[in-house]
Write a protein that holds these residues in place. Structure first.
Motif, short mmCIF file in Angstrom:
data_model
loop_
_atom_site.label_atom_id
_atom_site.label_comp_id
_atom_site.label_asym_id
_atom_site.label_seq_id
_atom_site.Cartn_x
_atom_site.Cartn_y
_atom_site.Cartn_z
N VAL A 44 6.73 10.20 -9.66
CA VAL A 44 5.50 10.85 -9.23
C VAL A 44 5.08 10.16 -7.94
O VAL A 44 4.93 8.94 -7.90
N LEU A 45 4.94 10.94 -6.88
CA LEU A 45 4.52 10.40 -5.58
C LEU A 45 3.01 10.55 -5.48
O LEU A 45 2.48 11.65 -5.63
N VAL A 46 2.31 9.45 -5.23
CA VAL A 46 0.86 9.44 -5.18
C VAL A 46 0.42 9.07 -3.77
O VAL A 46 0.97 8.18 -3.15
N GLY A 47 -0.60 9.77 -3.28
CA GLY A 47 -1.12 9.48 -1.96
C GLY A 47 -0.40 10.23 -0.86
O GLY A 47 -0.47 9.85 0.29
N ASP A 48 0.30 11.29 -1.21
CA ASP A 48 1.03 12.08 -0.23
C ASP A 48 0.02 12.85 0.63
O ASP A 48 -0.47 13.89 0.26
N SER A 49 -0.30 12.27 1.76
CA SER A 49 -1.34 12.81 2.63
C SER A 49 -0.93 12.69 4.08
O SER A 49 -0.22 11.76 4.44
N PRO A 50 -1.37 13.61 4.92
CA PRO A 50 -1.05 13.49 6.34
C PRO A 50 -1.83 12.36 7.03
O PRO A 50 -1.54 12.01 8.17
N LEU A 51 -2.79 11.77 6.35
CA LEU A 51 -3.56 10.67 6.94
C LEU A 51 -2.78 9.37 6.80
O LEU A 51 -2.47 8.95 5.69
N PRO A 52 -2.45 8.71 7.91
CA PRO A 52 -1.57 7.54 7.85
C PRO A 52 -2.19 6.31 7.21
O PRO A 52 -1.47 5.37 6.90
N ASN A 53 -3.48 6.29 6.96
CA ASN A 53 -4.09 5.08 6.42
C ASN A 53 -4.18 5.10 4.89
O ASN A 53 -4.75 4.19 4.30
N LEU A 54 -3.64 6.12 4.24
CA LEU A 54 -3.66 6.18 2.79
C LEU A 54 -2.37 5.59 2.23
O LEU A 54 -1.30 5.79 2.76
N ALA A 55 -2.51 4.88 1.12
CA ALA A 55 -1.35 4.23 0.50
C ALA A 55 -0.41 5.27 -0.10
O ALA A 55 -0.84 6.34 -0.53
N GLU A 56 0.84 4.96 -0.13
CA GLU A 56 1.86 5.77 -0.79
C GLU A 56 2.38 4.95 -1.98
O GLU A 56 2.66 3.77 -1.83
N GLU A 57 2.48 5.59 -3.11
CA GLU A 57 3.00 4.93 -4.30
C GLU A 57 4.02 5.82 -4.97
O GLU A 57 3.93 7.03 -4.90
N ILE A 58 4.95 5.16 -5.65
CA ILE A 58 5.88 5.86 -6.52
C ILE A 58 5.64 5.34 -7.92
O ILE A 58 5.64 4.13 -8.14
N ARG A 59 5.43 6.27 -8.84
CA ARG A 59 5.21 5.90 -10.23
C ARG A 59 6.29 6.52 -11.10
O ARG A 59 6.79 7.62 -10.81
N VAL A 60 6.63 5.80 -12.15
CA VAL A 60 7.63 6.25 -13.12
C VAL A 60 7.09 5.98 -14.51
O VAL A 60 6.10 5.27 -14.67
N THR A 61 7.78 6.50 -15.52
CA THR A 61 7.37 6.22 -16.89
C THR A 61 7.58 4.74 -17.20
O THR A 61 8.43 4.07 -16.58
N GLU A 62 6.83 4.25 -18.16
CA GLU A 62 6.96 2.85 -18.56
C GLU A 62 8.38 2.53 -18.99
O GLU A 62 8.89 1.44 -18.72
N GLU A 63 9.04 3.50 -19.65
CA GLU A 63 10.41 3.29 -20.13
C GLU A 63 11.40 3.08 -18.97
O GLU A 63 12.39 2.38 -19.12
N ASP A 64 11.14 3.72 -17.83
CA ASP A 64 12.05 3.63 -16.68
C ASP A 64 11.66 2.55 -15.68
O ASP A 64 12.41 2.30 -14.73
N ALA A 65 10.52 1.91 -15.86
CA ALA A 65 9.98 1.00 -14.84
C ALA A 65 10.92 -0.17 -14.53
O ALA A 65 11.17 -0.45 -13.35
N GLU A 66 11.44 -0.82 -15.54
CA GLU A 66 12.30 -1.99 -15.28
C GLU A 66 13.56 -1.59 -14.53
O GLU A 66 13.95 -2.22 -13.56
#
Length: 92
Positions: A44-66
């Motif tokens: 899940v991509l979070v913060g997908d915005s055309p504004l360059p000052n917003l953070a971008e994050e990638i999130r995954v399920t807890e099972e896949d995190a490690e």
């Protein structure tokens, strides 16, 4: 780039990759996302915005995190030459 260990506000999702800014750094987020998804990890991509000052994050399920964090760490350790080698192997 900042690997993150903190939980996300969405239940069951964990942030595994984060960076601030946009522009060319956005390509790094998309590359990491592609790496994870090509290895069977839904993202899940979070913060997908055309504004360059917003953070971008990638999130995954807890099972896949490690596994996701390990894939990211391995890719960063291999560097650009490792990426080129992996791409060449996938094309043969």
């Amino acid at each position: 780039m900042e690997p993150a260990n903190n939980p996300s506000p969405e239940p069951g999702l964990v942030t595994v990759f984060r960076l601030a800014g946009g522009g060319t750094e956005e390509m790094e987020v998309l590359t990491v996302r592609q790496l994870l998804e090509s290895n069977g990890i839904n993202t899940v991509l979070v913060g997908d915005s055309p504004l360059p000052n917003l953070a971008e994050e990638i999130r995954v399920t807890e099972e896949d995190a490690e596994r996701a964090r390990q894939l990211i760490a391995d890719a960063l350790a291999a560097g650009p030459s490792g990426a080129a080698e992996a791409e060449a192997e996938s094309e043969s």
